[in-house]
Every structure is written in structure tokens, then in C-alpha cells.
Design a protein around this motif. Structure first.
Motif, PDB file in Angstrom:
ATOM      1  N   MET A   1       0.841  -1.205   0.000  1.00  0.00           N
ATOM      2  CA  MET A   1       0.000   0.000   0.000  1.00  0.00           C
ATOM      3  C   MET A   1       0.874   1.253   0.000  1.00  0.00           C
ATOM      4  O   MET A   1       1.838   1.349   0.760  1.00  0.00           O
ATOM      5  CB  MET A   1      -0.919   0.006   1.225  1.00  0.00           C
ATOM      6  N   THR A   2       0.542   2.216  -0.854  1.00  0.00           N
ATOM      7  CA  THR A   2       1.317   3.445  -0.925  1.00  0.00           C
ATOM      8  C   THR A   2       0.949   4.375   0.229  1.00  0.00           C
ATOM      9  O   THR A   2      -0.049   4.170   0.930  1.00  0.00           O
ATOM     10  CB  THR A   2       1.056   4.178  -2.247  1.00  0.00           C
ATOM     11  N   THR A   3       1.769   5.408   0.418  1.00  0.00           N
ATOM     12  CA  THR A   3       1.502   6.386   1.479  1.00  0.00           C
ATOM     13  C   THR A   3       0.152   7.052   1.267  1.00  0.00           C
ATOM     14  O   THR A   3      -0.642   7.195   2.208  1.00  0.00           O
ATOM     15  CB  THR A   3       2.607   7.448   1.519  1.00  0.00           C
ATOM     16  N   LEU A   4      -0.131   7.474   0.029  1.00  0.00           N
ATOM     17  CA  LEU A   4      -1.396   8.150  -0.242  1.00  0.00           C
ATOM     18  C   LEU A   4      -2.591   7.223  -0.003  1.00  0.00           C
ATOM     19  O   LEU A   4      -3.621   7.655   0.516  1.00  0.00           O
ATOM     20  CB  LEU A   4      -1.409   8.689  -1.671  1.00  0.00           C
ATOM     21  N   GLN A   5      -2.464   5.965  -0.385  1.00  0.00           N
ATOM     22  CA  GLN A   5      -3.564   5.027  -0.164  1.00  0.00           C
ATOM     23  C   GLN A   5      -3.842   4.841   1.317  1.00  0.00           C
ATOM     24  O   GLN A   5      -4.997   4.699   1.729  1.00  0.00           O
ATOM     25  CB  GLN A   5      -3.239   3.679  -0.819  1.00  0.00           C
ATOM     26  N   SER A   6      -2.807   4.846   2.121  1.00  0.00           N
ATOM     27  CA  SER A   6      -3.011   4.701   3.564  1.00  0.00           C
ATOM     28  C   SER A   6      -3.738   5.895   4.147  1.00  0.00           C
ATOM     29  O   SER A   6      -4.339   5.798   5.223  1.00  0.00           O
ATOM     30  CB  SER A   6      -1.669   4.512   4.274  1.00  0.00           C
ATOM     31  N   TYR A   7      -3.716   7.032   3.432  1.00  0.00           N
ATOM     32  CA  TYR A   7      -4.429   8.229   3.886  1.00  0.00           C
ATOM     33  C   TYR A   7      -5.753   8.433   3.143  1.00  0.00           C
ATOM     34  O   TYR A   7      -6.308   9.532   3.167  1.00  0.00           O
ATOM     35  CB  TYR A   7      -3.539   9.467   3.736  1.00  0.00           C
ATOM     36  N   GLY A   8      -6.251   7.396   2.469  1.00  0.00           N
ATOM     37  CA  GLY A   8      -7.589   7.460   1.883  1.00  0.00           C
ATOM     38  C   GLY A   8      -7.657   7.708   0.393  1.00  0.00           C
ATOM     39  O   GLY A   8      -8.752   7.899  -0.146  1.00  0.00           O
ATOM     40  N   TRP A   9      -6.528   7.731  -0.288  1.00  0.00           N
ATOM     41  CA  TRP A   9      -6.519   7.917  -1.743  1.00  0.00           C
ATOM     42  C   TRP A   9      -7.281   6.773  -2.409  1.00  0.00           C
ATOM     43  O   TRP A   9      -7.058   5.608  -2.106  1.00  0.00           O
ATOM     44  CB  TRP A   9      -5.075   7.958  -2.228  1.00  0.00           C
ATOM     45  N   ASN A  10      -8.218   7.112  -3.308  1.00  0.00           N
ATOM     46  CA  ASN A  10      -9.027   6.071  -3.945  1.00  0.00           C
ATOM     47  C   ASN A  10      -9.267   6.402  -5.417  1.00  0.00           C
ATOM     48  O   ASN A  10      -8.711   7.373  -5.947  1.00  0.00           O
ATOM     49  CB  ASN A  10     -10.352   5.879  -3.193  1.00  0.00           C
ATOM     50  N   GLU A  11     -10.113   5.618  -6.076  1.00  0.00           N
ATOM     51  CA  GLU A  11     -10.344   5.782  -7.508  1.00  0.00           C
ATOM     52  C   GLU A  11     -10.967   7.126  -7.849  1.00  0.00           C
ATOM     53  O   GLU A  11     -10.694   7.693  -8.916  1.00  0.00           O
ATOM     54  CB  GLU A  11     -11.242   4.645  -8.018  1.00  0.00           C
ATOM     55  N   HIS A  12     -11.827   7.642  -6.955  1.00  0.00           N
ATOM     56  CA  HIS A  12     -12.450   8.949  -7.209  1.00  0.00           C
ATOM     57  C   HIS A  12     -11.387  10.028  -7.380  1.00  0.00           C
ATOM     58  O   HIS A  12     -11.421  10.798  -8.340  1.00  0.00           O
ATOM     59  CB  HIS A  12     -13.384   9.300  -6.048  1.00  0.00           C
ATOM     60  N   PHE A  13     -10.453  10.097  -6.443  1.00  0.00           N
ATOM     61  CA  PHE A  13      -9.419  11.134  -6.503  1.00  0.00           C
ATOM     62  C   PHE A  13      -8.414  10.843  -7.627  1.00  0.00           C
ATOM     63  O   PHE A  13      -7.934  11.770  -8.281  1.00  0.00           O
ATOM     64  CB  PHE A  13      -8.721  11.249  -5.150  1.00  0.00           C
ATOM     65  N   MET A  14      -8.106   9.572  -7.851  1.00  0.00           N
ATOM     66  CA  MET A  14      -7.200   9.219  -8.938  1.00  0.00           C
ATOM     67  C   MET A  14      -7.769   9.660 -10.285  1.00  0.00           C
ATOM     68  O   MET A  14      -7.055  10.202 -11.127  1.00  0.00           O
ATOM     69  CB  MET A  14      -6.959   7.704  -8.946  1.00  0.00           C
ATOM     70  N   ARG A  15      -9.065   9.432 -10.492  1.00  0.00           N
ATOM     71  CA  ARG A  15      -9.701   9.795 -11.763  1.00  0.00           C
ATOM     72  C   ARG A  15      -9.596  11.295 -12.017  1.00  0.00           C
ATOM     73  O   ARG A  15      -9.254  11.732 -13.121  1.00  0.00           O
ATOM     74  CB  ARG A  15     -11.165   9.345 -11.759  1.00  0.00           C
ATOM     75  N   HIS A  16      -9.879  12.094 -10.993  1.00  0.00           N
ATOM     76  CA  HIS A  16      -9.813  13.550 -11.165  1.00  0.00           C
ATOM     77  C   HIS A  16      -8.368  14.041 -11.247  1.00  0.00           C
ATOM     78  O   HIS A  16      -8.097  15.044 -11.919  1.00  0.00           O
ATOM     79  CB  HIS A  16     -10.559  14.235 -10.025  1.00  0.00           C
ATOM     80  N   PHE A  17      -7.472  13.350 -10.589  1.00  0.00           N
ATOM     81  CA  PHE A  17      -6.060  13.734 -10.677  1.00  0.00           C
ATOM     82  C   PHE A  17      -5.534  13.521 -12.099  1.00  0.00           C
ATOM     83  O   PHE A  17      -4.785  14.346 -12.629  1.00  0.00           O
ATOM     84  CB  PHE A  17      -5.238  12.906  -9.685  1.00  0.00           C
ATOM     85  N   GLN A  18      -5.947  12.434 -12.730  1.00  0.00           N
ATOM     86  CA  GLN A  18      -5.452  12.110 -14.069  1.00  0.00           C
ATOM     87  C   GLN A  18      -5.955  13.073 -15.134  1.00  0.00           C
ATOM     88  O   GLN A  18      -5.302  13.236 -16.166  1.00  0.00           O
ATOM     89  CB  GLN A  18      -5.841  10.675 -14.425  1.00  0.00           C
TER      90      GLN A  18
END
Length: 353
Positions: A1-18
Motif C-alpha cells: 500500500m502506498t503512502t497516499l492510499q493509507s491516507y484514503g486515496w481512492n479511484e475517485h481522486f485518482m480519476r480527477h487527478f489524471q
């Protein structure tokens, strides 16, 4: 698990980040805000950052980054500049303290709210219903923590009073002084990669609960004033911290005001028990205050609807009407100012100033 994932990073935020239009930016989560400095967690660790000037000037206060937000940041050696905020999943808000009618966003991207009330002096059903109403309106799941159960002879009666309010949320009896009592509810309601916030008045025991969950003292534990039996503030700002079990929690300062707002699509201060009765009213737009054939008034009169619930409903309804009127007045004043400014600019242009 990455640092961001441990702090709640998920597909919703990944989609908007991309799909964000800014190249070469990092994603980060806001852990706390101290003045102009935002403490962030990035994939490589902590970073201090400030808001870009364009972000400050182009945003309303409630849309600027808050604790719990995911942001886009440009790194400059050891510090960063926040360029934008990723769309929120939700936000916990209240009416801004004082006479203002604006909303104040307390935190963003919250999975659950723990409302803490102490059973020694802090227990107040009217205030608790206010918290519950606003949290539910923000589409966030509440959990009521009745702390200091060891200080009253029959704590179950307090729990039953909360259940009688009719909200479908857990009501937990606990004590921050007994680790076994805490472990009973934390194992059930604190889930990894989920974000929670502690709300309640000063002196309710929020900081003690948090320190026990962490295993060390993040916040100084306060006392209760002998002069007025009110708690002293020990938390002065909101901080998002990672707990040993992988969940996250935000400790908010004690709040003596928790004003009600009107969220999008919510036009009345409906309560679960009142929503259950409302379809039986003669009129579909019944306000449950004076209309003939009102099932809510009938239930109040015959005692099947608790007096506390009905009186609290009327009070919250008046507050929401006031909030709506204030917002309407503000928008009207803004339109008048814009129109006046356009007339002035046109006049100056015609006069060639």
C-alpha cells in the motif's frame, strides 16, 4: 500500500487527478492548517505549503482547501504551492459562528462523525439533535459517543433518551479512562483507510479519547472550569492523524455554536420521526406548525411524538428559514453591487476617465 492510499486515496481522486489540466503536480492531502501554512502528506512524506495567489483570489472561503481535502501541489525544494483542490466526496459544514449567514466547512472527505457528549455535565439532547440534524444533512454517518459513563449511576437511561430521538445511528456508552470500553467500539467503528472526525463541546473528553487511541498525547487534556462547569479549550485547530489500526481521525476544537445550514436539495428541517408522519398530513406541503389535518401536530398532542423532538424541529426550521433569507439577501445585494459597478464603469468609459 502506498503512502497516499493509507491516507484514503481512492479511484475517485485518482480519476480527477489524471484529468487535471496542470502538468507536473503532486497529489497531497491536507492534514492541518496553521495560519497560511498547510501541512500536507504526499507520497514521499510531509510538506508545508501555501495557497497560490490565484486560488485565494478566485475562490470563496468554503471552497478553499480544508483539513481532509486532496490538493494538487507544486514542489519548490522543501515547500510547496497548492494550485487546486480535487473534487470532494462530501464536506462537513455548519453556519459560520456569529451573525453571519455563510457556511463554514469544518472538514472534507469524511466517512463518519463521532459526536462526543460527557455524561457528567455536558449531556444535552437539544444540542445533540442539532449535531445529528446537520451531520445527516451533510450525508455523513454519525455515531454518538456518550463518554464518562462511570460518573453516572444509570448510563443506560441516557443512551435510551438518545435512541428515542429516532435517528438511525449507533449510540455507544464509553469512558476514556477504561481502555477495554474504548476497544469495544473502536474495533467496530474505526475502519482502515477511512476518515472520521470528533465533534463535541470542550470538556466532553475528545482529546482524552484521541490520546488513548493514538497511544501518546497529541493534545493536552483539559479540565472543567469550576466557575461555570464548562470545558476549557485544549484543541485549537483541526488535525488529521493516522491511528495505529490504519484509520484516520480529526480532532476538532470544542464548539459552543453549531449553526444549521440549508444544503442543496434540503428545503426543510425534517427529522426522521417527522418524516415518518409527514405522508399522513392532509397537505403535501405541510410545515407541521398550524395546518389542519397535520399528522405531526396530532402525534405531538397525543404524546406519541416526543415534545423535545417537535420543539427542536420548530427551532431548527426557524433557523433554516433565517439562513435561507440571509443568503437570499446577500445574493440580492451582490446583484445590486454588480449592476451599480457596471453602470459606474460605463459612465467612466463614456466620460473617458
Amino acid at each position: 500500500m502506498t503512502t497516499l492510499q493509507s491516507y484514503g486515496w481512492n479511484e475517485h481522486f485518482m480519476r480527477h487527478f489524471q484529468i487535471n489540466p496542470f502538468p507536473n503536480l503532486e497529489a497531497a492531502r491536507v492534514l492541518s492548517i496553521q495560519g497560511f501554512i498547510h501541512l500536507l502528506i504526499t507520497e514521499t512524506g510531509h510538506m508545508d505549503a501555501q495557497l497560490a495567489g490565484t486560488l485565494i483570489n478566485s475562490r470563496e472561503s468554503e471552497t478553499c482547501p480544508k483539513v481532509g481535502d486532496w490538493v494538487l501541489v507544486k514542489r519548490y525544494e522543501e515547500e510547496g504551492m497548492i494550485i487546486d483542490t480535487l473534487p470532494r466526496l462530501n464536506e462537513l459544514s455548519r453556519k459560520a459562528p456569529g451573525s453571519q449567514s455563510a457556511r463554514q466547512v469544518l472538514a472534507a472527505n469524511i466517512d463518519g462523525v463521532f459526536i462526543v457528549q460527557g455524561l457528567d455535565r455536558d449531556f444535552n439532547l437539544m444540542r445533540l439533535q442539532r449535531y445529528l440534524h446537520q451531520i445527516v444533512q451533510c450525508n455523513i454517518q454519525p455515531v454518538v459517543l456518550l463518554n464518562k459513563k462511570d460518573l453516572v449511576p444509570d448510563p443506560e437511561t441516557y443512551r435510551q433518551q438518545v435512541l428515542d430521538l429516532g435517528y438511525s445511528c449507533p449510540v455507544v456508552l464509553t469512558s476514556a479512562l477504561y481502555p477495554m470500553l474504548q476497544s469495544e467500539w473502536t474495533s467496530q467503528y474505526l475502519q482502515p483507510q477511512q476518515t472520521y472526525i470528533l465533534l463535541g463541546s470542550s470538556g466532553a473528553g475528545k482529546s482524552t479519547l484521541l490520546n488513548n487511541l493514538l497511544g501518546y498525547q497529541l493534545q493536552k487534556e483539559g479540565t472543567t472550569s469550576a466557575a461555570n462547569n464548562k470545558g476549557k479549550h485544549t484543541t485549537t485547530a483541526r488535525h488529521l492523524v493516522l491511528l495505529p489500526n490504519g484509520s484516520m481521525i480529526i480532532d476538532a476544537p470544542g464548539m459552543r455554536e453549531f449553526g444549521i445550514t440549508v444544503e442543496a436539495g434540503k428545503e426543510s428541517a425534517n427529522h426522521p420521526l417527522i418524516e415518518e408522519l409527514a405522508p399522513q398530513c392532509r397537505f403535501g406541503d405541510c410545515t407541521h406548525q398550524h395546518e389542519p389535518g397535520c399528522a405531526v401536530i396530532a402525534a405531538f398532542n397525543n404524546g406519541s411524538l416526543p415534545e423535545l423532538v417537535y420543539r427542536s424541529y420548530l427551532k431548527l426550521l426557524r433557523e433554516q428559514y433565517h439562513f435561507q433569507a440571509s443568503e437570499s439577501d446577500k445574493r440580492r445585494d451582490e446583484r445590486r453591487f454588480t449592476k451599480m459597478a457596471k453602470q459606474i464603469f460605463k459612465h467612466r468609459k463614456n466620460r473617458k476617465y
